[in-house]
Design an enzyme around this catalytic site. Structure first.
Site, short mmCIF file in Angstrom:
data_model
loop_
_atom_site.label_atom_id
_atom_site.label_comp_id
_atom_site.label_asym_id
_atom_site.label_seq_id
_atom_site.Cartn_x
_atom_site.Cartn_y
_atom_site.Cartn_z
N ASN A 143 37.32 -3.72 41.00
CA ASN A 143 38.39 -3.12 40.20
C ASN A 143 38.64 -1.65 40.54
OD1 ASN A 143 40.11 -2.69 37.62
ND2 ASN A 143 38.40 -1.27 37.36
N LYS A 170 47.01 -3.24 48.66
CA LYS A 170 46.94 -4.38 47.74
C LYS A 170 47.40 -5.67 48.41
CE LYS A 170 45.29 -2.12 44.26
NZ LYS A 170 43.87 -2.34 43.85
N ASP A 193 29.77 6.33 44.06
CA ASP A 193 31.10 6.78 44.46
C ASP A 193 31.54 5.92 45.64
OD1 ASP A 193 33.35 8.05 45.37
OD2 ASP A 193 32.48 10.06 45.40
N TYR A 223 49.68 2.26 49.03
CA TYR A 223 49.07 1.53 47.90
C TYR A 223 49.45 0.05 47.97
CZ TYR A 223 47.70 0.23 43.17
OH TYR A 223 47.12 -0.39 42.08
#
Length: 252
Positions: free
Chosen positions: A87, A153, A60, A149
């Protein structure tokens, strides 16, 4: 020696497609995800279909223990990992202050801290061997001002650009793969309503991974699958920031 690829978030979506295409190319696989039963099922299916050796590593990546376990595997010199695919990730359906800060902290940990620590472990080992490759699955959202988010990124894209240039003399290449909307479980799992997204904006995982692997093998620091998203990714550079923020805030 057979190349070994370690893939996080390997049981679904882009992670599963990376595993499939790399298995088809003859890579030995180390599959990482939280669900051990699903991992073993995926590993067995890939081994049967492609005849490759598969290893499962339940972890995890929202926990220190999970990150440490994967980092330790990346640092191993027995059956060394020659390709890391970062990923694993998830999204939050609400805007920043509508989320508990604990959720935002976990989000940041999985999207930034985990890939940073795994890149550190992989790059350290790859430098000793003088070769290696890393693929960081980012997003075209990283080019937009669109919440945490996008911010996470953007970090991954910027880091990959720097690392690809810095470590290339050591025989190591780092690529940020930046897809747009992809037909996976991602939005369903975050509970987002995607009904307003036009069909032309959706990509299939097979194409994203195929183009991402092609660009990674070519040594590119950033891969943006499809011409349509290559064009869209350039828009923030020429549109005023206030207008871009307004446009990027529409929908989830």
């Amino acid at each position: 020696m057979t190349d070994t690829a370690l893939i996080t978030g390997a049981t679904a979506g882009l992670g599963a497609e990376f595993a499939r295409q790399l298995a088809a190319d003859g890579h030995r696989l180390v599959l990482v995800a939280r669900d051990e039963a699903r991992l073993r099922e995926k590993a067995a299916a890939l081994s049967t279909e492609y005849g490759v050796e598969t290893e499962v590593l339940p972890a995890d990546l929202s926990t220190e223990e999970g990150i440490a376990a994967v980092a330790a595997r990346l640092g191993s010199e027995q059956e060394p990992v020659t390709l890391l695919v970062n990923n694993a990730g998830f999204g939050l359906a609400k805007w920043f202050t509508d989320n508990p800060v604990e959720d935002e902290r976990t989000h940041l940990k999985v999207l930034v801290q985990a890939p940073m620590e795994l890149c550190h472990a992989a790059l350290t080992a790859m430098q000793r061997r003088g070769a290696g490759r890393i693929i960081n699955v980012a997003s075209v959202a990283g080019f937009l001002p669109r919440g945490t988010y996008s911010a996470a990124k953007a970090w991954l894209i910027n880091f990959s650009r720097w690392a690809n240039n810095f470590y290339a003399p050591h025989g190591i290449h780092v690529t940020a793969v930046c897809p747009g909307f992809v037909h996976t479980e991602f939005h369903q799992r975050m509970g987002a309503d995607m009904g307003g997204v036009p069909s032309w904006m959706w990509l299939w995982p097979e194409r994203v991974v195929r183009e991402g692997l092609r660009d990674a093998r070519a040594g590119k620091s950033v891969s943006i699958p499809s011409k349509r998203y290559k064009v869209l990714a350039r828009i923030p550079a020429v549109v005023p920031e206030a207008l871009m923020t307004k446009l990027a805030s529409r929908g989830r």
